[in-house]
Scaffold this motif. Sequence first.
Motif: not given
Length: 283
Positions: A253-255, A136-141
Motif C-alpha cells: 500500500e505504501r509503495s 506479464g501482468a502488472i499490479c499497482r492496486t
Amino acid sequence: MAIVYRRIETIDEYRAVEDLQAQVWGSDARDVVPLHLLLTANKNGGLALGAFDADLTPPDDLIGFVFGFVGLTAAGQVKHCSHMLGVLPQYRDRGIGEELKRRQRDFVLAQGITLMTWTFDPLQSRNARLNLRKLGAICRTYARNLYGTMSDQLNVGVPSDRFVVEWHLASRHVAVRLAHAEPEPNLAALLAAGGVVLNPAPSNAANDAPAPVCHDPSGARVLIRFPTDIQALKMTRPAEALTWRMQVRDLCERSFAAGYTITDVFTAGACSYYLLHQHWSIV
C-alpha cells in the motif's frame, strides 16, 4: 497425455466446472460459481474455457478451466474480468494454466478488448509467478480483505487480501513475457545495482520469517520479500503467516501510493521477491 482446450458447452461440462472448483479450492457450495452464472456469462460475451484430458472419459476429463466476463474500469474502459483459473493438483506444473490464459487472451483480443484484470492472493508465490513473470501482468492496486472471511482450504486463517492485476494484452511488455524472452531477475544483481529490500530477512531467524523492521520505499527499484510456501507456514507457524499478511499489505500500500508498480517476481532461497519500479509506464 493429450490436453484439448475448448469452450464449455454442455450442461454436464458446466457441472464439471462446479465440481472442479470444489476440488481445487476445497470450497463449500456457497463459494462455487454456479452453472447458471457460468452459462449466462459464457453466452453473453464472456468465456468459460476448459482443459480436457483426452485420455480420460467424460465427465472426469475436465482437468482445468478459466472463466471471465466483460466489465468496465472505473473510467469506463471496456475490459475482460477474469474471475477464476483452476487446474487439478495432479496436472499442475505442465503449462496448462498458462495455456488457458493465452487462449483467453486470444479470445478477448478478437473482441477488440485490450485490457484484462483479475485478482490473486499476494502471498501465493505460484500464482504470482504465472501472473507476473510468465504472462506479464502488472499490479499497482491492493484490495484489503476483498472477500471477507473465507473458510476454504487455501484462504483460511488470514484476511482475504488481493492484488488487482492488469494484463495489457497488446503491450510489448506482455509480448516479451509470453515469448519467454526476458531473463528472470537476480537478487544479487539487483542489490548491487542499488535495489533495496523493504523487509529484509532477520539475521537471527529463519530466512522466511517476517522482517522486524521495514524500510520506506525510495529509489527507482525496490523489492518486497514474502514466503515461497505460505500454506506450509500456515500449518507450522500460523502467527507468522498472519504477520506476513499485514507486513506485505503495509509495504504494498505504501509503495503503490508512492507511484511504484509491481512488474516481476522471482524466488531466492525460502522466499520470493516482488520487483517494483517507480513511475513505470506500460509499453
